[in-house]
Design a protein around this motif. Structure first.
Motif, PDB file in Angstrom:
ATOM      1  N   LEU A 109       8.537 -36.383 -16.713  1.00  0.00           N
ATOM      2  CA  LEU A 109       8.564 -36.805 -18.108  1.00  0.00           C
ATOM      3  C   LEU A 109       9.972 -37.227 -18.508  1.00  0.00           C
ATOM      4  O   LEU A 109      10.953 -36.548 -18.183  1.00  0.00           O
ATOM      5  CB  LEU A 109       8.098 -35.674 -19.030  1.00  0.00           C
ATOM      6  N   ASP A 110      10.061 -38.333 -19.224  1.00  0.00           N
ATOM      7  CA  ASP A 110      11.332 -38.825 -19.770  1.00  0.00           C
ATOM      8  C   ASP A 110      11.160 -38.925 -21.279  1.00  0.00           C
ATOM      9  O   ASP A 110      10.349 -39.715 -21.768  1.00  0.00           O
ATOM     10  CB  ASP A 110      11.667 -40.188 -19.165  1.00  0.00           C
ATOM     11  N   PHE A 111      11.925 -38.113 -22.021  1.00  0.00           N
ATOM     12  CA  PHE A 111      11.704 -37.995 -23.466  1.00  0.00           C
ATOM     13  C   PHE A 111      13.040 -37.966 -24.196  1.00  0.00           C
ATOM     14  O   PHE A 111      14.020 -37.413 -23.696  1.00  0.00           O
ATOM     15  CB  PHE A 111      10.925 -36.707 -23.755  1.00  0.00           C
ATOM     16  N   HIS A 112      13.068 -38.551 -25.398  1.00  0.00           N
ATOM     17  CA  HIS A 112      14.260 -38.442 -26.228  1.00  0.00           C
ATOM     18  C   HIS A 112      13.910 -38.703 -27.692  1.00  0.00           C
ATOM     19  O   HIS A 112      12.873 -39.269 -28.015  1.00  0.00           O
ATOM     20  CB  HIS A 112      15.362 -39.407 -25.764  1.00  0.00           C
ATOM     21  N   LEU A 113      14.789 -38.214 -28.557  1.00  0.00           N
ATOM     22  CA  LEU A 113      14.691 -38.467 -29.994  1.00  0.00           C
ATOM     23  C   LEU A 113      13.406 -37.915 -30.600  1.00  0.00           C
ATOM     24  O   LEU A 113      12.553 -38.653 -31.085  1.00  0.00           O
ATOM     25  CB  LEU A 113      14.797 -39.972 -30.285  1.00  0.00           C
ATOM     26  N   GLY A 114      13.236 -36.592 -30.575  1.00  0.00           N
ATOM     27  CA  GLY A 114      12.067 -36.008 -31.204  1.00  0.00           C
ATOM     28  C   GLY A 114      11.822 -34.583 -30.753  1.00  0.00           C
ATOM     29  O   GLY A 114      12.721 -33.891 -30.272  1.00  0.00           O
ATOM     30  N   ASN A 115      10.574 -34.139 -30.914  1.00  0.00           N
ATOM     31  CA  ASN A 115      10.167 -32.781 -30.561  1.00  0.00           C
ATOM     32  C   ASN A 115       9.092 -32.844 -29.477  1.00  0.00           C
ATOM     33  O   ASN A 115       8.080 -33.534 -29.635  1.00  0.00           O
ATOM     34  CB  ASN A 115       9.613 -32.049 -31.786  1.00  0.00           C
ATOM     35  N   LEU A 116       9.309 -32.095 -28.409  1.00  0.00           N
ATOM     36  CA  LEU A 116       8.384 -32.080 -27.275  1.00  0.00           C
ATOM     37  C   LEU A 116       7.811 -30.678 -27.094  1.00  0.00           C
ATOM     38  O   LEU A 116       8.548 -29.692 -27.090  1.00  0.00           O
ATOM     39  CB  LEU A 116       9.104 -32.516 -25.997  1.00  0.00           C
ATOM     40  N   VAL A 138       5.245 -45.531 -21.755  1.00  0.00           N
ATOM     41  CA  VAL A 138       4.585 -45.959 -20.522  1.00  0.00           C
ATOM     42  C   VAL A 138       4.146 -44.719 -19.757  1.00  0.00           C
ATOM     43  O   VAL A 138       4.947 -43.814 -19.525  1.00  0.00           O
ATOM     44  CB  VAL A 138       5.534 -46.810 -19.653  1.00  0.00           C
ATOM     45  N   TRP A 139       2.881 -44.649 -19.374  1.00  0.00           N
ATOM     46  CA  TRP A 139       2.402 -43.491 -18.641  1.00  0.00           C
ATOM     47  C   TRP A 139       1.533 -43.934 -17.468  1.00  0.00           C
ATOM     48  O   TRP A 139       0.923 -45.004 -17.478  1.00  0.00           O
ATOM     49  CB  TRP A 139       1.619 -42.545 -19.551  1.00  0.00           C
ATOM     50  N   ASP A 140       1.507 -43.078 -16.460  1.00  0.00           N
ATOM     51  CA  ASP A 140       0.711 -43.364 -15.270  1.00  0.00           C
ATOM     52  C   ASP A 140       0.187 -42.044 -14.712  1.00  0.00           C
ATOM     53  O   ASP A 140       0.920 -41.047 -14.659  1.00  0.00           O
ATOM     54  CB  ASP A 140       1.560 -44.086 -14.218  1.00  0.00           C
ATOM     55  N   PHE A 141      -1.070 -42.049 -14.315  1.00  0.00           N
ATOM     56  CA  PHE A 141      -1.689 -40.856 -13.726  1.00  0.00           C
ATOM     57  C   PHE A 141      -2.522 -41.287 -12.530  1.00  0.00           C
ATOM     58  O   PHE A 141      -3.343 -42.205 -12.624  1.00  0.00           O
ATOM     59  CB  PHE A 141      -2.567 -40.138 -14.746  1.00  0.00           C
ATOM     60  N   SER A 142      -2.295 -40.625 -11.399  1.00  0.00           N
ATOM     61  CA  SER A 142      -3.034 -40.970 -10.184  1.00  0.00           C
ATOM     62  C   SER A 142      -3.308 -39.705  -9.381  1.00  0.00           C
ATOM     63  O   SER A 142      -2.568 -38.719  -9.474  1.00  0.00           O
ATOM     64  CB  SER A 142      -2.245 -41.974  -9.338  1.00  0.00           C
ATOM     65  N   GLN A 143      -4.376 -39.755  -8.583  1.00  0.00           N
ATOM     66  CA  GLN A 143      -4.746 -38.632  -7.724  1.00  0.00           C
ATOM     67  C   GLN A 143      -5.187 -39.163  -6.367  1.00  0.00           C
ATOM     68  O   GLN A 143      -6.009 -40.073  -6.287  1.00  0.00           O
ATOM     69  CB  GLN A 143      -5.894 -37.821  -8.335  1.00  0.00           C
ATOM     70  N   LYS A 144      -4.614 -38.593  -5.319  1.00  0.00           N
ATOM     71  CA  LYS A 144      -5.047 -38.937  -3.975  1.00  0.00           C
ATOM     72  C   LYS A 144      -4.527 -37.895  -2.995  1.00  0.00           C
ATOM     73  O   LYS A 144      -3.464 -37.300  -3.198  1.00  0.00           O
ATOM     74  CB  LYS A 144      -4.571 -40.331  -3.570  1.00  0.00           C
ATOM     75  N   GLU A 145      -5.298 -37.659  -1.960  1.00  0.00           N
ATOM     76  CA  GLU A 145      -4.940 -36.739  -0.880  1.00  0.00           C
ATOM     77  C   GLU A 145      -4.546 -35.362  -1.412  1.00  0.00           C
ATOM     78  O   GLU A 145      -3.568 -34.757  -0.984  1.00  0.00           O
ATOM     79  CB  GLU A 145      -3.809 -37.326  -0.035  1.00  0.00           C
ATOM     80  N   GLY A 146      -5.289 -34.875  -2.399  1.00  0.00           N
ATOM     81  CA  GLY A 146      -5.068 -33.531  -2.918  1.00  0.00           C
ATOM     82  C   GLY A 146      -3.885 -33.376  -3.846  1.00  0.00           C
ATOM     83  O   GLY A 146      -3.532 -32.257  -4.225  1.00  0.00           O
ATOM     84  N   SER A 147      -3.260 -34.482  -4.242  1.00  0.00           N
ATOM     85  CA  SER A 147      -2.088 -34.420  -5.114  1.00  0.00           C
ATOM     86  C   SER A 147      -2.288 -35.327  -6.325  1.00  0.00           C
ATOM     87  O   SER A 147      -2.771 -36.454  -6.192  1.00  0.00           O
ATOM     88  CB  SER A 147      -0.830 -34.837  -4.349  1.00  0.00           C
ATOM     89  N   ALA A 148      -1.921 -34.824  -7.495  1.00  0.00           N
ATOM     90  CA  ALA A 148      -1.985 -35.609  -8.730  1.00  0.00           C
ATOM     91  C   ALA A 148      -0.567 -35.852  -9.232  1.00  0.00           C
ATOM     92  O   ALA A 148       0.283 -34.956  -9.182  1.00  0.00           O
ATOM     93  CB  ALA A 148      -2.807 -34.879  -9.788  1.00  0.00           C
ATOM     94  N   LYS A 149      -0.320 -37.067  -9.714  1.00  0.00           N
ATOM     95  CA  LYS A 149       1.004 -37.423 -10.212  1.00  0.00           C
ATOM     96  C   LYS A 149       0.894 -37.958 -11.635  1.00  0.00           C
ATOM     97  O   LYS A 149       0.097 -38.853 -11.911  1.00  0.00           O
ATOM     98  CB  LYS A 149       1.661 -38.465  -9.304  1.00  0.00           C
ATOM     99  N   LEU A 150       1.715 -37.381 -12.507  1.00  0.00           N
ATOM    100  CA  LEU A 150       1.776 -37.798 -13.907  1.00  0.00           C
ATOM    101  C   LEU A 150       3.199 -38.243 -14.222  1.00  0.00           C
ATOM    102  O   LEU A 150       4.156 -37.514 -13.949  1.00  0.00           O
ATOM    103  CB  LEU A 150       1.377 -36.645 -14.831  1.00  0.00           C
ATOM    104  N   ALA A 151       3.341 -39.438 -14.784  1.00  0.00           N
ATOM    105  CA  ALA A 151       4.657 -39.949 -15.177  1.00  0.00           C
ATOM    106  C   ALA A 151       4.559 -40.526 -16.582  1.00  0.00           C
ATOM    107  O   ALA A 151       3.672 -41.335 -16.868  1.00  0.00           O
ATOM    108  CB  ALA A 151       5.146 -41.010 -14.195  1.00  0.00           C
ATOM    109  N   ILE A 152       5.461 -40.091 -17.463  1.00  0.00           N
ATOM    110  CA  ILE A 152       5.511 -40.607 -18.834  1.00  0.00           C
ATOM    111  C   ILE A 152       6.956 -40.978 -19.142  1.00  0.00           C
ATOM    112  O   ILE A 152       7.860 -40.154 -18.976  1.00  0.00           O
ATOM    113  CB  ILE A 152       5.012 -39.578 -19.863  1.00  0.00           C
ATOM    114  N   GLN A 153       7.158 -42.198 -19.596  1.00  0.00           N
ATOM    115  CA  GLN A 153       8.501 -42.671 -19.928  1.00  0.00           C
ATOM    116  C   GLN A 153       8.555 -43.076 -21.393  1.00  0.00           C
ATOM    117  O   GLN A 153       7.763 -43.893 -21.860  1.00  0.00           O
ATOM    118  CB  GLN A 153       8.896 -43.860 -19.045  1.00  0.00           C
TER     119      GLN A 153
END
Length: 308
Positions: A109-116, A138-153
């Motif tokens: 996660l990449d966050f700025h200017l606020g409350n998280l 911008v966000w992306d979520f994917s799952q494969k081979e037993g692993s899930a990846k979440l990215a938020i910018q």
């Protein structure tokens, strides 16, 4: 009095006043984002001072301390008086289900200017409510081979400036912060590796009900309240702070291996099980209580560790 002495005194007084207003709660810490953003003007003011301070027009050099006073105290005063224009804050909501075969969730996660806020989801999902102004995150979520990846910018930007109309100067808007709210809920049954970069923000991370394996936290001009739990045997925590404060809550029975590299910073803890590197292997034999490998580094920062 020499102009450079006057300028240095004005800078110290102004910075001290803003810090005082921060501590008293009159002004939010986000105001420093705006103050630091004016750095090109500070350079121009110093240049004018150097050119004129030893000339016949040395009175012109008084522009330097006046400029520093205006652009340091100005944003704080503007926030204190509440003369901000209303903003249109938009919201993005979405949810993704974690597959049964997924055995690792990696969140960046990449966050700025606020409350998280980060907490446990009620079911085996990733739930997000993201407020924004202008550009959507911008966000992306994917799952494969037993692993899930979440990215938020976070792609929000500062909105401050000086407005001139037909009659000349009409408005000064020193808003360098964005009071948006992000709420992220993560599955509590899937092992989690969390990486968070947060700037000019307030962060409330309740990770006590998550199966946290590792936490990498980079803070700049921010505050964070972090609560770790007992759902993992070993937790690796890497805290990197600049001009930030962290309150870290850990289970009282957990063992903590602490490594620190801090400039002009402090750390406080009491009634906790702090162990050395050669004791970690023995401590891992404690059933039901995690071993926390904590690395703490940064400058002008504060870390408070408390047991619960």
């Amino acid at each position: 009095m020499k102009i450079q002495h006057l300028r240095n005194g004005v800078i110290l007084v102004c910075i001290g006043l803003v810090f005082l207003f921060n501590n008293l709660g009159y002004v939010d810490w986000e105001v420093w984002e705006t103050i630091l953003s004016w750095w090109p003007i500070y350079l121009i003011a110093l240049g004018i001072e150097i050119v004129f301070r030893n000339s016949k027009l040395k009175l012109v050099a008084i522009i330097s301390p006046l400029t520093f006073a205006f652009f340091i105290l100005g944003p704080a005063w503007w926030q204190w008086e509440g003369k901000e224009e209303d903003r249109l804050v938009q919201e993005s909501r979405w949810s993704e289900e974690i597959l049964p075969e997924t055995n690792l969730l990696q969140a960046d996660l990449d966050f700025h200017l606020g409350n998280l806020t980060i907490a446990q989801a009620a079911d085996k999902k990733v739930n997000c409510r993201l407020e924004y102004e202008g550009t959507q995150p911008v966000w992306d979520f994917s799952q494969k081979e037993g692993s899930a990846k979440l990215a938020i910018q976070d792609r929000s930007h500062k909105t401050f400036g000086i407005t001139f109309g037909s009659a000349g100067f009409s408005q000064a808007d020193f808003r360098g912060w964005d009071r948006k709210e992000w709420q992220v809920e993560l599955d509590g049954s899937t092992p989690l590796e969390l990486k968070l970069s947060s700037q000019v923000s307030k962060n409330d991370l309740d990770l006590s009900k998550l199966r946290l394996k590792s936490l990498e936290l980079c803070l700049q001009v921010a505050k964070a309240n972090i609560r770790l739990g007992e759902k993992s045997d070993t937790i690796r925590v890497n805290l990197e702070q600049d001009l930030s404060k962290v309150n870290l809550w850990v289970p009282k029975e957990s063992a903590i291996q602490l490594q620190k590299d801090v400039d002009l910073g402090g750390i406080s803890y009491s009634h906790l099980n702090i162990v050395k590197a050669d004791q970690v292997e023995a401590e891992t034999g404690l059933t039901g209580h995690p071993v926390i490998h904590l690395t703490y580094q940064g400058a002008l920062c504060k870390l408070n560790i408390r047991g619960y």
